[in-house]
Design a protein around this motif. Structure first.
Motif, short mmCIF file in Angstrom:
data_model
loop_
_atom_site.label_atom_id
_atom_site.label_comp_id
_atom_site.label_asym_id
_atom_site.label_seq_id
_atom_site.Cartn_x
_atom_site.Cartn_y
_atom_site.Cartn_z
N GLY A 12 -59.56 17.06 33.47
CA GLY A 12 -58.21 17.20 34.01
C GLY A 12 -57.21 17.65 32.95
O GLY A 12 -57.53 17.78 31.77
N TRP A 13 -55.99 17.88 33.41
CA TRP A 13 -54.92 18.30 32.51
C TRP A 13 -54.01 17.12 32.17
O TRP A 13 -53.37 16.55 33.06
CB TRP A 13 -54.08 19.42 33.16
N ALA A 15 -54.34 21.07 23.83
CA ALA A 15 -54.67 22.35 24.47
C ALA A 15 -55.29 22.06 25.83
O ALA A 15 -55.90 21.01 26.04
CB ALA A 15 -55.65 23.14 23.60
N ARG A 16 -55.11 23.01 26.74
CA ARG A 16 -55.67 22.88 28.08
C ARG A 16 -56.43 24.15 28.46
O ARG A 16 -56.15 25.22 27.93
CB ARG A 16 -54.56 22.60 29.10
N TYR A 35 -59.69 21.03 31.86
CA TYR A 35 -59.99 20.12 30.76
C TYR A 35 -58.86 20.17 29.73
O TYR A 35 -58.14 21.16 29.62
CB TYR A 35 -61.33 20.48 30.11
N THR A 36 -58.74 19.08 28.98
CA THR A 36 -57.71 18.98 27.95
C THR A 36 -58.31 18.48 26.65
O THR A 36 -59.16 17.57 26.66
CB THR A 36 -56.60 17.99 28.38
N SER A 93 -58.41 24.58 14.12
CA SER A 93 -57.23 24.04 13.44
C SER A 93 -56.51 22.99 14.29
O SER A 93 -55.75 22.17 13.77
CB SER A 93 -56.26 25.15 13.06
N TYR A 94 -56.75 23.00 15.61
CA TYR A 94 -56.15 21.97 16.47
C TYR A 94 -56.63 20.58 16.08
O TYR A 94 -55.98 19.59 16.42
CB TYR A 94 -56.54 22.22 17.94
N LEU A 95 -57.77 20.49 15.40
CA LEU A 95 -58.34 19.20 15.04
C LEU A 95 -57.88 18.71 13.67
O LEU A 95 -58.29 17.64 13.24
CB LEU A 95 -59.87 19.29 15.05
#
Length: 250
Positions: A99-100, A140-141, A156-157, A246-248
């Motif tokens: 889900g978002w 992020a989604r 997904y998110t 890089s989001y991590l």
């Protein structure tokens, strides 16, 4: 998923502490619940360090990967353990959830203690729910054209989570409570989405990773931040969803 037969990645080491990047599917220590397992983080790390005894300071579930910190003496363990209990150690996790998730929030939702039928059979069965607090935020989604259930697409998110308490399976249970089940969670998740990730993204693991640990060193007093990179399964999902690694980084 079983851990590969390789040495552990050491993320940090000094005269008092050592941290490793625990692979998904590897137990921290021997357990009667998984009597068939032959490799454990404690034993592998001890052998890797030439027989040096190590003392785990916290836990990561078998299917969870990421930063795992050990003391190199019982004295250091006794000094560090209260820091974990007193919330002086900051933990950051990342997960892919169903889900978002639309906005950042703090979930304050007490959890009843989860008991193992055999190992916890003498534990009080009617204890009141314990305080459990998790801060989380979406990073992020994605919406995929792969149908799961009655919907033509799936959402997904990528979520960052910072638990303020350390209850058993807290993050998995909190995300379940929000109906944003963590992908790959066989106990608290959604089997349809887990199956889709196995079939379409070759992802056979729990998508929960302990990315970072932050604390003040008990001897030097200096701030310490230890980070752990994700494995190939994680990288494959990030690539498929066009989410930069890089989001991590936090």
């Amino acid at each position: 998923m079983t851990a590969p037969n390789t040495e552990l990645e050491i993320l940090y080491q000094d005269d008092y502490l050592v941290a490793v990047n625990k692979p998904a599917g590897m137990l921290v220590h021997r357990s009667w619940l998984d009597r068939h397992e032959t490799r454990f983080v404690m034993q592998t790390l001890r052998d890797q360090l030439g027989g040096q005894h190590v003392f785990p300071l916290h836990r990561l579930d078998k299917p969870t990967s990421g930063v795992l910190l050990f003391a190199l003496s019982s004295e250091m363990a006794a000094e560090m353990m209260p820091k974990f209990a007193g919330r002086e150690v900051k933990k950051t996790y990342h997960a892919v959830v169903r889900g978002w998730v639309k906005e950042a929030a703090v979930l304050d939702y007490p959890l009843k203690e989860e008991l193992d039928k055999m190992s916890d059979k003498r534990t009080l069965q009617d204890k009141a729910p314990q305080e459990a607090v998790t801060a989380y935020r979406p990073l992020a989604r994605v919406e995929t054209p792969i149908p799961v259930g009655r919907y033509a697409t799936s959402r997904y998110t990528l979520v960052e989570m910072k638990p303020e308490t350390g209850r058993k399976h807290q993050l998995r249970r909190h995300m379940h409570h929000l109906s944003h089940h963590i992908i790959g969670d066989v106990n608290h998740g959604d089997g349809r989405h887990n199956r889709m990730f196995r079939e379409h993204y070759d992802c056979h693991r729990l998508m929960l990773h302990a990315s970072a640990l932050e604390f003040f060193h008990p001897v030097t007093g200096l701030p310490i931040t230890i980070r752990a990179t994700v494995d190939q399964s994680w990288q494959g999902v990030m690539l498929a969803f066009q989410w930069p690694l890089s989001y991590l980084d936090g």
